[in-house]
Scaffold this motif. Structure first.
Motif, PDB file in Angstrom:
ATOM      1  N   VAL A 223      16.841 -16.243 -17.256  1.00 28.45           N
ATOM      2  CA  VAL A 223      15.446 -15.962 -17.620  1.00 28.45           C
ATOM      3  C   VAL A 223      14.380 -16.212 -16.606  1.00 28.45           C
ATOM      4  O   VAL A 223      14.425 -17.582 -15.924  1.00 28.45           O
ATOM      5  CB  VAL A 223      14.972 -16.653 -18.933  1.00 28.45           C
ATOM      6  N   ALA A 224      13.537 -15.346 -16.342  1.00 33.23           N
ATOM      7  CA  ALA A 224      12.325 -15.715 -15.323  1.00 33.23           C
ATOM      8  C   ALA A 224      11.254 -16.655 -15.971  1.00 33.23           C
ATOM      9  O   ALA A 224      11.015 -16.505 -17.076  1.00 33.23           O
ATOM     10  CB  ALA A 224      11.774 -14.570 -14.903  1.00 33.23           C
ATOM     11  N   PHE A 225      10.633 -17.562 -15.211  1.00 34.36           N
ATOM     12  CA  PHE A 225       9.747 -18.569 -15.913  1.00 34.36           C
ATOM     13  C   PHE A 225       9.054 -19.042 -14.714  1.00 34.36           C
ATOM     14  O   PHE A 225       9.257 -18.967 -13.552  1.00 34.36           O
ATOM     15  CB  PHE A 225      10.401 -19.719 -16.595  1.00 34.36           C
ATOM     16  N   SER A 226       7.786 -19.677 -15.292  1.00 33.67           N
ATOM     17  CA  SER A 226       6.929 -20.324 -14.017  1.00 33.67           C
ATOM     18  C   SER A 226       6.498 -21.712 -14.646  1.00 33.67           C
ATOM     19  O   SER A 226       6.660 -21.773 -15.724  1.00 33.67           O
ATOM     20  CB  SER A 226       5.530 -19.473 -14.135  1.00 33.67           C
ATOM     21  N   ASN A 227       7.139 -22.514 -13.782  1.00 34.28           N
ATOM     22  CA  ASN A 227       6.588 -24.039 -13.910  1.00 34.28           C
ATOM     23  C   ASN A 227       5.312 -24.478 -13.548  1.00 34.28           C
ATOM     24  O   ASN A 227       4.994 -24.321 -12.388  1.00 34.28           O
ATOM     25  CB  ASN A 227       7.811 -24.847 -13.122  1.00 34.28           C
ATOM     26  N   ILE A 228       4.284 -24.897 -14.426  1.00 32.82           N
ATOM     27  CA  ILE A 228       2.930 -25.230 -13.974  1.00 32.82           C
ATOM     28  C   ILE A 228       2.817 -26.499 -14.584  1.00 32.82           C
ATOM     29  O   ILE A 228       2.973 -26.729 -15.840  1.00 32.82           O
ATOM     30  CB  ILE A 228       2.020 -24.030 -14.560  1.00 32.82           C
ATOM     31  N   GLY A 229       2.535 -27.512 -13.922  1.00 37.35           N
ATOM     32  CA  GLY A 229       2.151 -28.890 -14.475  1.00 37.35           C
ATOM     33  C   GLY A 229       3.408 -29.507 -15.135  1.00 37.35           C
ATOM     34  O   GLY A 229       3.091 -30.098 -16.301  1.00 37.35           O
ATOM     35  N   GLY A 230       4.444 -29.241 -14.714  1.00 34.41           N
ATOM     36  CA  GLY A 230       5.683 -29.451 -15.742  1.00 34.41           C
ATOM     37  C   GLY A 230       6.086 -28.862 -16.823  1.00 34.41           C
ATOM     38  O   GLY A 230       7.002 -29.257 -17.479  1.00 34.41           O
ATOM     39  N   ARG A 231       5.332 -28.039 -17.166  1.00 32.71           N
ATOM     40  CA  ARG A 231       5.730 -27.159 -18.432  1.00 32.71           C
ATOM     41  C   ARG A 231       6.188 -25.770 -17.981  1.00 32.71           C
ATOM     42  O   ARG A 231       5.734 -25.129 -16.960  1.00 32.71           O
ATOM     43  CB  ARG A 231       4.393 -26.868 -19.165  1.00 32.71           C
TER      44      ARG A 231
END
Length: 117
Positions: A64-72
């Motif tokens: 699954v593609a995802f983005s990690n922003i601020g630990g979320r």
């Protein structure tokens, strides 16, 4: 610190223009493609009825593609639909509809909270 004073009339005009811009931006968000909406891990797990560990496993395997922003971690709705279509997660279309609907309600609620401040 500099203090700048302006006439009440000028201030009200600036606020009115900012409100017009804000309303335009918010109305554009409502018409955007739902596949481009970003949701967080909590929403995904809650509405697709999968465990946090399952989602973590999919991330670790690169499924699954995802983005990690601020630990979320955040995921696009289109990516989650792909997982459902490929049967990589066991859920159904009703759960996906609930995710989209509830995300929109959550986003509007947060937007109203920020405007009240």
């Amino acid at each position: 610190m500099d203090v700048i004073t302006i006439e009440s009339k000028a201030y009200k005009e600036i606020v009115a223009k900012i409100d017009v811009i804000a309303n335009y931006v918010f109305s554009q968000e409502d018409t955007k493609n739902e596949d481009e909406i970003w949701v967080d891990s909590y929403e995904v797990c809650t509405f697709l009825q999968i465990s946090d560990r399952t989602l973590q496993r999919l991330r670790a395997k690169g499924v699954v593609a995802f983005s990690n922003i601020g630990g979320r971690c955040y995921y696009k709705i289109g990516e989650l639909k792909r997982l459902l279509e490929e049967r990589l997660i066991k859920s159904n279309d009703e759960c996906m509809r609930n995710l989209i609907t509830n995300h929109e309600l959550y986003a509007k609620e947060r937007r109203n909270t920020k405007q009240d401040k």
